[in-house]
Write a protein that holds these residues in place. Structure first.
Motif: not given
Length: 97
Positions: A22-26, A64-65, A69-71
Motif C-alpha cells: 500500500h505504501g508503494a501505491l501511496a 508501476l511499470e 513508461q508513461t513518465t
C-alpha cells in the motif's frame, strides 16, 4: 524471532508486506524488504492470503511499470521542446500525438 506460533509470525509478515505494498501505491519512500527469518513453511490457512498478496504485488509491479513508461514518454516529449530563447518565439506542443 520470538516464540510466537507459526500462524502468528506469518500473519505479521503478511501484514507488513501488505502495508509496504500500500505504501508503494501511496508514494511512501520504500523500505528495503528483508525476508523474515525463521518462519518455516507457510501455514495452510494463510496460503490463500499469501496468494492474494502475491497477485496484488504483481499487479502493482505492472502498474508501476506502466507509470514509469508513461513518465519516460512525457519526459521525452518535454525534452523535444526547444529551450526558451531570448525574444518572442512561438513554441507549439502537440498534446494529442
Amino acid at each position: 524471532m520470538t516464540s510466537a506460533s507459526p500462524e502468528h509470525a506469518w500473519a505479521e509478515a503478511l501484514e507488513r508486506m501488505e502495508s509496504e505494498l500500500h505504501g508503494a501505491l501511496a508514494k511512501v519512500d520504500p523500505i528495503p524488504w528483508r525476508p523474515p527469518a525463521g518462519l518455516g513453511p507457510i501455514p495452510e490457512e494463510l496460503q490463500e492470503r499469501a496468494a492474494r498478496l502475491l497477485e496484488a504485488q504483481l499487479h502493482t509491479i505492472r502498474y508501476l511499470e506502466d507509470v514509469r513508461q508513461t513518465t519516460a514518454r512525457h519526459l521525452a516529449a518535454v525534452s523535444s521542446v526547444p529551450r526558451a530563447e531570448i525574444g518572442p518565439h512561438p513554441v507549439y506542443f502537440d498534446l494529442i500525438g
